[in-house]
Design a protein around this motif. Structure first.
Motif, PDB file in Angstrom:
ATOM      1  N   SER A 206      -5.682  -7.252  -3.546  1.00  0.00           N
ATOM      2  CA  SER A 206      -4.651  -8.120  -2.957  1.00  0.00           C
ATOM      3  C   SER A 206      -3.815  -7.401  -1.897  1.00  0.00           C
ATOM      4  O   SER A 206      -3.042  -8.029  -1.185  1.00  0.00           O
ATOM      5  CB  SER A 206      -3.737  -8.693  -4.044  1.00  0.00           C
ATOM      6  N   ALA A 207      -3.988  -6.072  -1.789  1.00  0.00           N
ATOM      7  CA  ALA A 207      -3.308  -5.287  -0.751  1.00  0.00           C
ATOM      8  C   ALA A 207      -4.320  -4.829   0.295  1.00  0.00           C
ATOM      9  O   ALA A 207      -4.180  -3.768   0.901  1.00  0.00           O
ATOM     10  CB  ALA A 207      -2.586  -4.088  -1.363  1.00  0.00           C
ATOM     11  N   GLY A 208      -5.371  -5.611   0.468  1.00  0.00           N
ATOM     12  CA  GLY A 208      -6.376  -5.288   1.481  1.00  0.00           C
ATOM     13  C   GLY A 208      -7.261  -4.115   1.106  1.00  0.00           C
ATOM     14  O   GLY A 208      -7.828  -3.457   1.972  1.00  0.00           O
TER      15      GLY A 208
ATOM     16  N   THR B 111      -2.338   1.273  -4.394  1.00  0.00           N
ATOM     17  CA  THR B 111      -0.953   0.865  -4.642  1.00  0.00           C
ATOM     18  C   THR B 111      -0.470   1.451  -5.965  1.00  0.00           C
ATOM     19  O   THR B 111      -1.237   2.072  -6.707  1.00  0.00           O
ATOM     20  CB  THR B 111      -0.833  -0.673  -4.715  1.00  0.00           C
ATOM     21  N   GLU B 112       0.785   1.180  -6.262  1.00  0.00           N
ATOM     22  CA  GLU B 112       1.350   1.636  -7.532  1.00  0.00           C
ATOM     23  C   GLU B 112       0.602   1.033  -8.720  1.00  0.00           C
ATOM     24  O   GLU B 112       0.508   1.654  -9.780  1.00  0.00           O
ATOM     25  CB  GLU B 112       2.840   1.298  -7.598  1.00  0.00           C
ATOM     26  N   LYS B 113       0.036  -0.157  -8.567  1.00  0.00           N
ATOM     27  CA  LYS B 113      -0.737  -0.784  -9.644  1.00  0.00           C
ATOM     28  C   LYS B 113      -1.920   0.099 -10.042  1.00  0.00           C
ATOM     29  O   LYS B 113      -2.253   0.208 -11.223  1.00  0.00           O
ATOM     30  CB  LYS B 113      -1.251  -2.159  -9.212  1.00  0.00           C
TER      31      LYS B 113
ATOM     32  N   ASP C 245       1.219  12.823  -3.703  1.00  0.00           N
ATOM     33  CA  ASP C 245       2.250  13.179  -4.683  1.00  0.00           C
ATOM     34  C   ASP C 245       1.895  12.653  -6.074  1.00  0.00           C
ATOM     35  O   ASP C 245       2.045  13.352  -7.073  1.00  0.00           O
ATOM     36  CB  ASP C 245       3.617  12.642  -4.269  1.00  0.00           C
ATOM     37  N   ARG C 246       1.431  11.425  -6.142  1.00  0.00           N
ATOM     38  CA  ARG C 246       1.086  10.838  -7.435  1.00  0.00           C
ATOM     39  C   ARG C 246      -0.179  11.478  -8.010  1.00  0.00           C
ATOM     40  O   ARG C 246      -0.281  11.659  -9.231  1.00  0.00           O
ATOM     41  CB  ARG C 246       0.940   9.326  -7.306  1.00  0.00           C
TER      42      ARG C 246
ATOM     43  N   PRO D  46       0.837  -1.200   0.000  1.00  0.00           N
ATOM     44  CA  PRO D  46       0.000   0.000   0.000  1.00  0.00           C
ATOM     45  C   PRO D  46       0.875   1.255   0.000  1.00  0.00           C
ATOM     46  O   PRO D  46       1.963   1.264   0.583  1.00  0.00           O
ATOM     47  CB  PRO D  46      -0.779  -0.104   1.315  1.00  0.00           C
ATOM     48  N   LEU D  47       0.395   2.295  -0.647  1.00  0.00           N
ATOM     49  CA  LEU D  47       1.100   3.577  -0.646  1.00  0.00           C
ATOM     50  C   LEU D  47       0.681   4.392   0.567  1.00  0.00           C
ATOM     51  O   LEU D  47      -0.464   4.291   1.027  1.00  0.00           O
ATOM     52  CB  LEU D  47       0.785   4.355  -1.924  1.00  0.00           C
ATOM     53  N   SER D  48       1.587   5.216   1.060  1.00  0.00           N
ATOM     54  CA  SER D  48       1.252   6.115   2.167  1.00  0.00           C
ATOM     55  C   SER D  48       0.380   7.253   1.634  1.00  0.00           C
ATOM     56  O   SER D  48       0.316   7.492   0.422  1.00  0.00           O
ATOM     57  CB  SER D  48       2.533   6.702   2.777  1.00  0.00           C
ATOM     58  N   GLN D  49      -0.252   7.973   2.535  1.00  0.00           N
ATOM     59  CA  GLN D  49      -1.086   9.114   2.143  1.00  0.00           C
ATOM     60  C   GLN D  49      -0.257  10.138   1.368  1.00  0.00           C
ATOM     61  O   GLN D  49      -0.709  10.675   0.361  1.00  0.00           O
ATOM     62  CB  GLN D  49      -1.721   9.765   3.385  1.00  0.00           C
ATOM     63  N   LYS D  50       0.967  10.389   1.788  1.00  0.00           N
ATOM     64  CA  LYS D  50       1.860  11.335   1.106  1.00  0.00           C
ATOM     65  C   LYS D  50       2.188  10.846  -0.298  1.00  0.00           C
ATOM     66  O   LYS D  50       2.172  11.631  -1.256  1.00  0.00           O
ATOM     67  CB  LYS D  50       3.143  11.516   1.928  1.00  0.00           C
TER      68      LYS D  50
END
Length: 101
Positions: free
Chosen positions: A75-77, A81-83, A13-14, A5-9
């Motif tokens: 799959s990351a709950g 994610t980057e996907k 940013d993305r 999982p990506l962080s909120q930051k």
């Protein structure tokens, strides 16, 4: 392969690099307006092909002159994610060719 999982930051940013996309209910979302129902349908088919290539699928909604996506990584709950961003970038690349506005 597990996807982290990506962080909120990282998400913020993305998102700054993807105008029109937002985080809503823990999912990346975007809606497009098109000139006709046929154009919207063609965009859906193109997105479906990309999703199959990536083996990563969004909730994809076809309206009369619109297409909406909502995506998260199961799959990351159910996290973002980057996907999810890879799919969003690929959709952004092809959307203008379908006459989105």
């Amino acid at each position: 392969m597990a996807v982290a999982p990506l962080s909120q930051k990282e998400i913020e940013d993305r998102l700054a690099e993807l105008p029109g996309w937002s985080l809503d209910g823990g999912r990346l979302t975007r809606s497009y307006r098109l000139g006709s129902h046929f154009a919207a349908t063609a965009l859906v088919v193109h997105i479906a092909r990309i999703q199959d290539e990536l083996d990563h699928h969004s909730d994809l909604t076809l309206g009369y002159h619109s297409v909406s996506l909502a995506v998260q990584t199961h799959s990351a709950g159910g996290a973002v994610t980057e996907k999810d961003f890879e799919l969003a970038r690929r959709v952004e690349d092809i959307a203008p060719g379908h006459g989105t506005h």
